[in-house]
Design an enzyme around this catalytic site. Structure first.
Site, short mmCIF file in Angstrom:
data_model
loop_
_atom_site.label_atom_id
_atom_site.label_comp_id
_atom_site.label_asym_id
_atom_site.label_seq_id
_atom_site.Cartn_x
_atom_site.Cartn_y
_atom_site.Cartn_z
N HIS A 33 0.86 -1.19 0.00
CA HIS A 33 0.00 0.00 0.00
C HIS A 33 0.89 1.24 0.00
O HIS A 33 1.80 1.36 0.81
CB HIS A 33 -0.92 -0.01 1.23
CG HIS A 33 -1.99 1.04 1.17
ND1 HIS A 33 -3.11 0.90 0.39
CD2 HIS A 33 -2.09 2.23 1.79
CE1 HIS A 33 -3.88 1.97 0.54
NE2 HIS A 33 -3.27 2.80 1.39
N ASP A 35 0.93 5.27 0.09
CA ASP A 35 0.16 6.47 0.45
C ASP A 35 0.80 7.73 -0.13
O ASP A 35 1.94 8.06 0.17
CB ASP A 35 0.10 6.60 1.97
CG ASP A 35 -0.84 5.59 2.59
OD1 ASP A 35 -2.01 5.55 2.19
OD2 ASP A 35 -0.40 4.83 3.48
N HIS A 66 -2.78 4.84 -3.09
CA HIS A 66 -3.88 5.63 -2.53
C HIS A 66 -3.51 7.10 -2.68
O HIS A 66 -2.62 7.61 -1.99
CB HIS A 66 -4.07 5.24 -1.06
CG HIS A 66 -5.05 6.09 -0.33
ND1 HIS A 66 -5.13 6.13 1.05
CD2 HIS A 66 -6.01 6.96 -0.76
CE1 HIS A 66 -6.07 6.96 1.43
NE2 HIS A 66 -6.61 7.49 0.34
N MET A 137 -11.87 4.69 4.88
CA MET A 137 -10.90 5.22 5.82
C MET A 137 -11.48 5.12 7.24
O MET A 137 -12.55 5.64 7.52
CB MET A 137 -10.57 6.68 5.51
CG MET A 137 -9.87 6.89 4.18
SD MET A 137 -8.27 6.05 4.07
CE MET A 137 -7.35 6.86 5.39
N ASP A 175 -8.54 1.17 5.87
CA ASP A 175 -7.24 1.77 6.14
C ASP A 175 -7.34 2.68 7.36
O ASP A 175 -8.11 3.63 7.38
CB ASP A 175 -6.80 2.59 4.92
CG ASP A 175 -5.41 3.21 5.07
OD1 ASP A 175 -4.78 3.05 6.14
OD2 ASP A 175 -4.95 3.85 4.11
#
Length: 220
Positions: A33, A35, A66, A137, A175
């Protein structure tokens, strides 16, 4: 249901990022993942396409990007070229959500839509048929290491119902504040893909932590 664990490199040691992503994949991670924060849409500044391109040769698993940036369309092709497999964005960051989804697909990536704690799920009424992933989220975006917001469980359950009604294979990702001691409850609410940053990278033994998470998921 197949569960996927996606360590967030936001919590990794950036001085040795290649080693970190290799080690966490060896420990059993299903995704990396990634960010991306711009100090505009969120009050923090992190990493861009060059870092994605740098880690791409080190892992065979998908890179799950993301985007916490506004505007979003300009940067999508750059991340696709850098090796992203999934690109997710926030509806508030796009002037034309349907167009952004199409842009992600046109660049060869899967598309995800991200919902902050206070963002309504009504955006899904119009685009769920085009999505590959929905990310809920469970913290307000911008910083790692925050506590899980319990109201996210209800939102996950509502998303899971929408996905069932749509009859499509859409991943339901969560997340923020995901840990060994709450991952099973989060899974029962409807999530199948779990982003975990400090909960993994903050431990000495990544394999043991990922294994403990999978053991908890096996109980659901």
């Amino acid at each position: 249901m197949k569960f996927r664990i996606a360590p967030s490199i936001l919590s990794a040691d950036f001085a040795r990022l290649g080693d970190e992503v290799r080690n966490v994949v060896a420990a059993g991670a299903d995704l990396i993942h990634f960010d991306v924060m711009d100090n505009h849409y969120v009050p923090n500044l992190t990493i861009g396409p060059l870092v994605c391109e740098a880690i791409r040769p080190h892992v065979q698993v998908p890179i799950d990007v993301h985007l916490m940036v506004k505007p979003v369309d300009r940067i999508v092709p750059d991340f696709a070229k850098a090796g992203a497999d999934i690109i997710s964005f926030h509806p508030e960051a796009s002037e034309h959500i349907d167009r952004t989804i199409a842009l992600i697909h046109d660049n060869g990536c899967k598309a995800g839509l991200v919902f902050n704690p206070a963002t309504p799920l009504s955006y899904l009424d119009h685009v769920i048929g085009k999505l590959d992933l929905i990310l809920i989220m469970s913290v307000n975006p911008g910083f790692g290491g925050q506590q899980f917001i319990p109201e996210a469980l209800k939102k996950l359950a509502a998303v899971r119902e929408r996905v069932k009604a749509a009859g499509r294979d859409i991943w339901v990702e969560v997340d923020g504040g995901v840990k060994v001691d709450n991952i099973a409850e989060i899974a029962r609410a409807g999530a199948d893909t779990f982003v975990a940053g400090s909960a993994i990278f903050g431990t000495r033994d990544y394999k043991a932590t990922v294994g403990a998470m999978r053991a908890e998921l096996a109980k659901t």
